[in-house]
Design a protein around this motif. Structure first.
Motif, mmCIF file in Angstrom:
data_model
loop_
_atom_site.group_PDB
_atom_site.id
_atom_site.type_symbol
_atom_site.label_atom_id
_atom_site.label_comp_id
_atom_site.label_asym_id
_atom_site.label_seq_id
_atom_site.Cartn_x
_atom_site.Cartn_y
_atom_site.Cartn_z
ATOM 1 N N GLY A 128 41.956 39.442 17.884
ATOM 2 C CA GLY A 128 41.169 39.901 16.735
ATOM 3 C C GLY A 128 40.340 38.752 16.201
ATOM 4 O O GLY A 128 40.872 37.813 15.630
ATOM 5 N N LEU A 129 39.056 38.805 16.396
ATOM 6 C CA LEU A 129 38.181 37.699 15.994
ATOM 7 C C LEU A 129 37.662 37.841 14.572
ATOM 8 O O LEU A 129 37.225 36.870 13.981
ATOM 9 N N ALA A 130 37.719 39.027 14.018
ATOM 10 C CA ALA A 130 37.074 39.255 12.726
ATOM 11 C C ALA A 130 37.941 38.882 11.528
ATOM 12 O O ALA A 130 37.473 38.897 10.413
ATOM 13 N N PRO A 134 38.682 31.390 6.479
ATOM 14 C CA PRO A 134 37.266 31.499 6.188
ATOM 15 C C PRO A 134 36.381 31.169 7.395
ATOM 16 O O PRO A 134 35.171 31.179 7.266
ATOM 17 N N GLN A 135 36.976 30.863 8.544
ATOM 18 C CA GLN A 135 36.177 30.551 9.727
ATOM 19 C C GLN A 135 35.427 31.801 10.197
ATOM 20 O O GLN A 135 36.034 32.853 10.347
ATOM 21 N N PRO A 136 34.164 31.686 10.458
ATOM 22 C CA PRO A 136 33.410 32.824 11.000
ATOM 23 C C PRO A 136 33.633 32.917 12.510
ATOM 24 O O PRO A 136 32.736 32.698 13.315
ATOM 25 N N THR A 137 34.863 33.230 12.907
ATOM 26 C CA THR A 137 35.259 33.192 14.312
ATOM 27 C C THR A 137 34.404 34.107 15.177
ATOM 28 O O THR A 137 33.962 33.712 16.250
ATOM 29 N N ALA A 138 34.197 35.328 14.739
ATOM 30 C CA ALA A 138 33.402 36.266 15.539
ATOM 31 C C ALA A 138 31.990 35.731 15.734
ATOM 32 O O ALA A 138 31.440 35.771 16.840
ATOM 33 N N LYS A 139 31.392 35.181 14.669
ATOM 34 C CA LYS A 139 30.041 34.616 14.764
ATOM 35 C C LYS A 139 30.014 33.449 15.749
ATOM 36 O O LYS A 139 29.125 33.358 16.596
ATOM 37 N N PHE A 141 31.978 32.928 18.223
ATOM 38 C CA PHE A 141 32.179 33.440 19.568
ATOM 39 C C PHE A 141 30.881 34.022 20.116
ATOM 40 O O PHE A 141 30.501 33.751 21.264
ATOM 41 N N ILE A 142 30.188 34.797 19.316
ATOM 42 C CA ILE A 142 28.903 35.363 19.743
ATOM 43 C C ILE A 142 27.901 34.239 20.017
ATOM 44 O O ILE A 142 27.171 34.269 21.022
ATOM 45 N N ASP A 143 27.868 33.222 19.145
ATOM 46 C CA ASP A 143 26.982 32.074 19.367
ATOM 47 C C ASP A 143 27.317 31.356 20.667
ATOM 48 O O ASP A 143 26.433 30.884 21.374
ATOM 49 N N PHE A 144 28.610 31.276 21.003
ATOM 50 C CA PHE A 144 29.038 30.649 22.252
ATOM 51 C C PHE A 144 28.546 31.454 23.454
ATOM 52 O O PHE A 144 28.046 30.895 24.424
ATOM 53 N N LEU A 145 28.683 32.776 23.362
ATOM 54 C CA LEU A 145 28.277 33.638 24.482
ATOM 55 C C LEU A 145 26.775 33.731 24.630
ATOM 56 O O LEU A 145 26.239 33.821 25.744
ATOM 57 N N PHE A 146 26.062 33.701 23.482
ATOM 58 C CA PHE A 146 24.620 33.883 23.476
ATOM 59 C C PHE A 146 23.972 32.754 22.687
ATOM 60 O O PHE A 146 23.465 32.975 21.565
ATOM 61 N N PRO A 147 23.960 31.539 23.222
ATOM 62 C CA PRO A 147 23.476 30.377 22.451
ATOM 63 C C PRO A 147 22.017 30.485 22.023
ATOM 64 O O PRO A 147 21.644 29.895 21.013
ATOM 65 N N LYS A 148 21.207 31.246 22.726
ATOM 66 C CA LYS A 148 19.789 31.350 22.343
ATOM 67 C C LYS A 148 19.589 32.171 21.081
ATOM 68 O O LYS A 148 18.532 32.126 20.474
ATOM 69 N N THR A 149 20.618 32.944 20.681
ATOM 70 C CA THR A 149 20.497 33.745 19.459
ATOM 71 C C THR A 149 21.056 32.996 18.241
ATOM 72 O O THR A 149 20.961 33.485 17.117
#
Length: 151
Positions: A128-130, A134-139, A141-149
């Motif tokens: 469960g990433l969400a 207070p860490q924005p873990t899901a964010k 993770f998405i940044d890791f997968l899609f660094p250009k975004t």
């Protein structure tokens, strides 16, 4: 240690009311995934502390209501990312590689998260990433997968 509820203001909340209030908060934050059980085991844990459902806690007083700290039974997640020892980080990374699961959440039992003693008790292939405030873990993770975004 398990899950605690704590009185944080002067309102005359009983132990039961504090649990109900915490459950409302958890339902809102977790889409009802997490809830402190209101059952005989919870009552046993409360009674073991010489308290009852109807007792009113003093300001700041805590009462343990569960012996387990499982998130889905009302446990909370405490972010200690910046305090975890390098040996625990290395153990999690090594276990992840051994299991060959691309995204994995590791559950550790540790006496001190800044130390090097641990037992891995569970690996979650769908962590469960969400819910890691207070860490924005899901964010992250998405940044890791899609660094250009990443913004």
């Amino acid at each position: 240690m398990g899950f605690l509820v704590r009185k944080i203001c002067n309102r005359a909340n009983t132990v039961r009311q504090l649990i109900e209030a915490k459950n409302e908060y958890l339902a809102e934050k977790t889409s009802s995934e997490s809830k402190i059980p209101v059952n005989k085991e919870t009552e046993r844990v409360i009674r073991h502390q010489n308290l009852s459902w109807d007792d009113v806690l003093a300001d700041g007083q805590e009462v343990q209501v569960c012996k387990t700290a499982n998130y889905h039974t009302g446990g909370t997640i405490t972010d200690v990312t910046d305090k975890v020892s390098s040996s625990l980080q290395e153990a999690a990374e090594k276990a992840s590689r051994v299991l060959n699961i691309p995204v994995v959440g590791m559950d550790f039992l540790v006496p001190d998260f800044a130390g090097d003693e641990y037992v891995i008790i569970e690996a979650n292939e769908r962590p469960g990433l969400a819910n890691h405030e207070p860490q924005p873990t899901a964010k992250k993770f998405i940044d890791f997968l899609f660094p250009k975004t990443k913004k």
